[in-house]
Motif scaffolding. Structure first.
Motif, PDB file in Angstrom:
ATOM      1  N   LYS A  18      30.176  37.656 -14.597  1.00 43.65           N
ATOM      2  CA  LYS A  18      31.289  37.447 -15.450  1.00 43.65           C
ATOM      3  C   LYS A  18      31.005  36.898 -16.678  1.00 43.65           C
ATOM      4  CE  LYS A  18      35.063  35.852 -13.669  1.00 43.65           C
ATOM      5  NZ  LYS A  18      36.225  35.189 -13.079  1.00 43.65           N
TER       6      LYS A  18
ATOM      7  N   SER B 254      37.314  32.138 -11.466  1.00 47.30           N
ATOM      8  CA  SER B 254      38.724  32.642 -10.778  1.00 47.30           C
ATOM      9  C   SER B 254      38.778  34.182 -11.385  1.00 47.30           C
ATOM     10  CB  SER B 254      39.736  31.939 -11.117  1.00 47.30           C
ATOM     11  OG  SER B 254      39.803  30.490 -10.846  1.00 47.30           O
ATOM     12  N   LYS B 255      39.648  34.927 -10.706  1.00 45.36           N
ATOM     13  CA  LYS B 255      39.905  36.113 -11.230  1.00 45.36           C
ATOM     14  C   LYS B 255      40.993  36.048 -12.268  1.00 45.36           C
ATOM     15  CE  LYS B 255      39.661  38.373  -6.527  1.00 45.36           C
ATOM     16  NZ  LYS B 255      40.385  39.272  -5.600  1.00 45.36           N
TER      17      LYS B 255
END
Length: 328
Positions: A69, A192-193
């Protein structure tokens, strides 16, 4: 102070990852790692991350799944690990240990009755950052050339300091206490998404019309990881009392109440133990050795390759797609 309490006071807004490109984020390592660790344990069969000798290293799956990410959005993480635990936090640590023990008992009961879903959920609650987890996480970060260092005490306090002095653009943490430690800008939701949430200290203080010291006082009235709050005081009442009486001492005197070690807790938030020599320990020019990392995770620590391969692929793809000249 409970997360719900500080969340109701903090000024928050979503920020697109596109706005974060090129930034440096001082990550509260224990907070970040624990979230990936518990998620992995909850949703992954334990044989996938357990060595032949019975050592569990679910953290390695979490790290490989979590790092892309940052890379995919051209963000340089600097992981800040907790140092020694302050004695002010001993009661909180004891409470967490007791909660883990109770969860372990319930997990065993669930296993005995054949409830695999409940057992998995409770297993996540029993996790702690063991010495092996700490060591293997640092080793994997080294192989991937990801910066990290140890704080003298609370990692989130050190990360807040790094942000405050301009050596990081943001703190990365799910904890709202970074506000109390003086972090100008905290990113929540990095595990988190979707896009993360930006928590802005100056905007929070302006919206509340408080000083940082008064925000600390309000938090202490509600309760923090380092002190029990005053019964019956939530965030709204705390604000009202601080505005009426000026500071913590005025409120305690007016209500004839007492907070144990109040001066020490207050000073700990205002001036926590931090270090300034951390930049000597890392280089922001990241050059990951993905093949060596694969071997470390899947061969040396016997993690199921299928659990981490996509994470390694994403790391490799991000190094090409983002064109990170400063990383190679």
């Amino acid at each position: 102070m409970g997360n719900a309490d500080l969340r109701s006071l903090a000024t928050l807004r979503d920020v697109p990852f596109a706005d974060l490109e090129g930034s440096v984020v001082a990550v509260d390592a224990h907070n970040w790692l624990y979230r990936y660790l518990t998620t992995t344990v909850k949703w992954t069969s334990d044989e996938k991350y357990t060595t032949g000798e019975g050592v569990e290293v679910a953290n390695l799956i979490g790290v490989v799944q979590g790092l892309p990410k940052f890379f995919e959005h051209d963000i340089t993480p600097v992981f800040v690990f907790d140092g020694g635990v302050t004695d002010l936090k001993s009661e909180e640590v004891a409470d967490r240990r007791e909660a883990r023990e109770k969860a372990e008992e319930r997990k065993q009961a669930a296993e005995e009755r054949g409830d695999a879903i409940e057992a998995a959920r409770l297993s996540a609650q029993t996790q702690r950052l063991t010495d092996t987890i700490q060591e293997t996480t640092r080793d994997l970060l080294d192989i991937l050339d990801v910066p990290w260092y140890d704080a003298p005490a609370e990692g989130e306090a050190q990360a807040a300091h790094q942000n405050a002095v301009g050596d990081a653009d943001y703190v990365g943490s799910e904890d709202y206490d970074t506000l109390l430690f003086g972090a100008p800008r905290t990113l929540r939701g990095l595990t988190s998404k979707g896009d993360p949430e930006l928590m802005d200290l100056d905007a929070t203080l302006a919206d509340l019309d408080l000083t940082r010291e008064q925000l600390i006082d309000a938090a202490m009235l509600c309760g923090t990881d380092f002190n029990a709050g005053i019964s019956g005081i939530g965030p709204k009442t705390a604000l009202k009392e601080i505005r009426a009486h000026g500071d913590l001492w005025g409120v305690l005197e007016a209500r004839d109440e007492h907070i144990e070690h109040a001066e020490r807790v207050r000073e700990f938030f205002r001036n926590p133990p931090v270090r300034d020599d951390y930049t000597d320990e890392y280089d922001l020019d990241i050059d990951p050795d993905v093949e060596a990392a694969r071997a470390f995770v899947t061969e040396e620590w016997e993690v199921d390759a299928g659990e981490v391969e996509r994470g390694f692929e994403r790391i490799e793809e991000s190094l090409v797609q983002t064109g990170l000249d400063r990383w190679t």
